[in-house]
Enzyme design. Sequence first.
Site: not given
Length: 287
Positions: A53, A97, A120
């Site tokens: 990422k 994460q 997200d």
Amino acid sequence: MTGVRIDGKVIAQAVKDRVKKAVDEMKSQGITPCLATVLIGDNSASATYVKNKHNACQEVGIETKDHKLDASISQNELNGIIDNLNSDSSVHGILIQLPLPKHLDEFATISRISPLKDVDGLTPHNAGLLAMKKAILVACTPSGVMEMFDYHGINLEGKNVVLINRSNLVGKPLYHLLLDKNATVMTCHSKTKNLKEICQAADIIITAVGDRNKFTLSADMIKEGAIVIDVAISRHNEKLVGDSDYDEIIQKASFATPVPGGVGPMTVAMLLKNTITAASLSSQIGR
């Protein structure tokens, strides 16, 4: 006749190209989009995902701030870090994460992220907006799947879609996105009966189980001309695989995604897109 391969790498690059142009434009206005990542513990797979990422952000000009935390961090300490990132005006997107160490509360952690920085798309606020057709920041993998349909001009209206996943990360957001396109959606899971027959009647199958020991989508489970989107990725017999055997599926399907190289690249591309969207929201609020 062999169907069309949906190449996630190609589609993801098209998204990245658009993102890079948007980043350049924002920088010309004095705004540098920034993504903060939080990695807890020493899970090697998670570390690899975060690194990928960061590399993708660098590719399009998005700044990153990396927070690597010890696995023993307490919930209160983690909450404090999230609060600091929420209040940091230089940070536009926050990515925690997953999965988290077992002693940490995933729901409480995700819920603490500011909805405006929730790249997200997993906070209760943004999940609720999605259900009401008002979402701006949408979960990356589901929005990546929808981008694939758009890229290939696949009309979802009236299509019978079988969705084999009910998670907050994939299945539930996809359900709402597909409904918004006027598809007829059936969500299936481990307790669904007659799954083979259900799949055989579907125009589109989106599968995201991720465990070949529990489920495999075989060619005899789809009808001629069906579309198969394989979101899953796992290691099986020393190979990276999805839920389906692409080489067999593509002989019967009209469109299908490979694994790897299908949905995976789209997830990262949509994260980049969400980050510049969050940066844009921040700049509008700051005016």
